[in-house]
Design a protein around this motif. Sequence first.
Motif, PDB file in Angstrom:
ATOM      1  N   GLU A 122      53.131  30.167  10.502  1.00 47.81           N
ATOM      2  CA  GLU A 122      53.080  28.867  12.365  1.00 47.81           C
ATOM      3  C   GLU A 122      52.785  30.558  13.475  1.00 47.81           C
ATOM      4  OE1 GLU A 122      56.342  25.905  10.964  1.00 47.81           O
ATOM      5  OE2 GLU A 122      56.953  28.156  11.074  1.00 47.81           O
ATOM      6  N   ASP A 123      53.056  31.409  12.563  1.00 51.60           N
ATOM      7  CA  ASP A 123      52.647  32.930  13.856  1.00 51.60           C
ATOM      8  C   ASP A 123      51.134  33.606  14.014  1.00 51.60           C
ATOM      9  OD1 ASP A 123      55.551  32.116  14.873  1.00 51.60           O
ATOM     10  OD2 ASP A 123      56.185  34.060  13.216  1.00 51.60           O
ATOM     11  N   GLY A 124      50.850  32.575  13.467  1.00 50.42           N
ATOM     12  CA  GLY A 124      49.379  32.320  12.998  1.00 50.42           C
ATOM     13  C   GLY A 124      49.391  33.785  12.433  1.00 50.42           C
ATOM     14  N   LEU A 125      50.016  33.936  11.374  1.00 47.41           N
ATOM     15  CA  LEU A 125      49.677  35.450  10.966  1.00 47.41           C
ATOM     16  C   LEU A 125      48.917  35.620   9.260  1.00 47.41           C
ATOM     17  CD1 LEU A 125      52.934  37.414  11.301  1.00 47.41           C
ATOM     18  CD2 LEU A 125      50.744  38.244  12.536  1.00 47.41           C
ATOM     19  N   ILE A 126      49.157  34.421   8.835  1.00 49.84           N
ATOM     20  CA  ILE A 126      48.695  34.487   8.116  1.00 49.84           C
ATOM     21  C   ILE A 126      47.882  32.637   7.610  1.00 49.84           C
ATOM     22  CG2 ILE A 126      50.043  34.918   5.983  1.00 49.84           C
ATOM     23  CD1 ILE A 126      51.710  33.577   4.863  1.00 49.84           C
ATOM     24  N   ALA A 127      47.179  31.983   6.933  1.00 48.77           N
ATOM     25  CA  ALA A 127      46.360  30.213   7.596  1.00 48.77           C
ATOM     26  C   ALA A 127      46.505  29.915   6.496  1.00 48.77           C
ATOM     27  CB  ALA A 127      44.759  30.546   6.881  1.00 48.77           C
ATOM     28  N   GLY A 128      47.867  29.976   5.168  1.00 42.42           N
ATOM     29  CA  GLY A 128      48.579  28.820   5.144  1.00 42.42           C
ATOM     30  C   GLY A 128      49.048  29.717   3.559  1.00 42.42           C
ATOM     31  N   ILE A 129      49.722  28.813   2.477  1.00 42.65           N
ATOM     32  CA  ILE A 129      50.223  29.020   1.289  1.00 42.65           C
ATOM     33  C   ILE A 129      49.702  28.237  -0.051  1.00 42.65           C
ATOM     34  CG2 ILE A 129      52.279  28.354   0.139  1.00 42.65           C
ATOM     35  CD1 ILE A 129      53.644  28.646   2.557  1.00 42.65           C
ATOM     36  N   HIS A 130      49.424  29.113  -1.381  1.00 41.62           N
ATOM     37  CA  HIS A 130      48.868  28.925  -2.119  1.00 41.62           C
ATOM     38  C   HIS A 130      49.234  28.657  -3.518  1.00 41.62           C
ATOM     39  CE1 HIS A 130      46.262  30.778  -5.642  1.00 41.62           C
ATOM     40  NE2 HIS A 130      46.734  29.421  -5.834  1.00 41.62           N
TER      41      HIS A 130
END
Length: 416
Positions: free
Chosen positions: A128-136
Motif C-alpha cells: 500500500e505504501d508502494g514499496l513492493i508490488a504485492g505478495i506471492h
Amino acid sequence: MTSDQGTARLWIKGRAVSDGRTVEDAAVAFEGDRISFAGPAAEFERTADFGTYARVDAPADAVLLPGLVDLHCHGAFGGDFPGSDTDAVAGAVDFLHRAGTTTLLASIVAAPYDEMLAAAERLAGFAEDGLIAGIHAEGPFLSPARCGAQLAAELAEPDPDFVDELVGAARGQLRTMTYAPELEGSDALVEQLASHGVVPSIGHTDADAAQTAASLRLAAEELASAGFDGYTERPIVTHLFNAMPGLHHRSPGPVAACLEAASEGRAVLELIGDGTHLSPDTVRMVFSLVGAESVALVTDSMQATGLPDGSYSLGGARVDVQSGVARLASGGVLAGGTSTLLDVVRTTVASGVPWEDAVTSATAVPAAVLGLADEVGSLHLGFRADVVVVDADCRLLAVYRQGRLLSQPGTDPTPV
C-alpha cells in the motif's frame, strides 16, 4: 545528490538496453518521478528544454537498464518476508531496491495458517505504501513429494475458506499463488484465484504432462474470463525445473507441458538463472526454445542475500549458506537463492543469452505479468523513472527509483 532531487530534471547518457533492443548512444531523462525522454542522445540534445536538465556524470561504458522486476523473492539482507518483523522487512526491501530490483513481489511460504495470514497483513502495508508490488504465496497447496525447502507438515490440499482469508488479510495485494495442479480441488482453486485477481502459478508439483497442460489451459481460460488481458492472461510456472520431476523421454512430466505452453505464448516460465539452481546451458536452451517474452528471470532470494555465509531462516526452516549456496540444515535441499536479480541478469548474459533478451525477461515480462506494462519495465516516455546504471560487465553503478538516486557507496554518479 540532494535530498530533494525527486523534483530535479536529470539526464544520463549511455548504451540503453530496453524493449528488446539496444540504442548505443542513448539518453534517458527524467523530471521528478517520470521519464521525460528515452532515445538517441543526439535527438535529446536538439530538444528545446535540453539545457534545463543536469547531466549525470556516468562512465563512458555505462549501460542504462529499466529498473528490474522480481516476481519471486523471500527476503534479503537479514529480512525474511514470511517471518520477520516490519523493520527487518523494510531493510530487505531497501537493500533490494538499492541492488537494482526497483519492483518486486514479496514471497511467503507454507506455514500454519495464522502465520501466513499475519505475514500477508504485514506485507500488505508495504504494498500500500508502494514499496513492493504485492505478495506471492508459494503454498500451502503444494505436493508433499516436491516440497523442496517447504515444510511438508504445513502443506495442504486447496482450502477455499483459507484462500478467502488470505486474500482478505492481504487487502487486495495478493498477486500470485503457487499450487500443484494434481491436488484435489485445484481446478476450483484456479477459478477462485482468478476471480480474486490472483494469477495462478504451477509449481512444487509431481503432476504428469497431461495434468499440467490441462491446468495451464484452465488457468488461461479463467484469467481471460475474469478480465485479465495481455501478459496477465497467461499463468506462471514457478521456477521451472526446480521442485518438479525432470524431463524424461518416456515420462515428460510438467516440464514438457510448460515448455510447450510457453512456446505458444500461453505461459510465463520463471527461471532462477543464478548458476546454482540451473545449469547455464539449461537457461540458454529455454530462451532459445520459448523466447524471452515467455521467460521471467527470478531470484528466489532469501534472508542471506547481501550477507556472508552462515545460518539463516526461510519461514520456519533453518538454512545454512556456504559459498553463497543456501541449503536446508536438515537434508541439504536448495533453500532459495542468495543472488540479486542483477546478479541473475549478469549470469544469464554470461551463459550466452543476449543482453536484450535477459533484460526483457527481468523487466518487461514480469512487469506485464503484474499488470504494470504501462508503468515499469521499460525506458519509455511517461514510465516511472526507474533506471539501473551498470558498466559493460553488468556491474552496478547506480540505481534511480522514482527519479531518486539510491546510494551506492563509492560509485554514485553525480550531476555535472
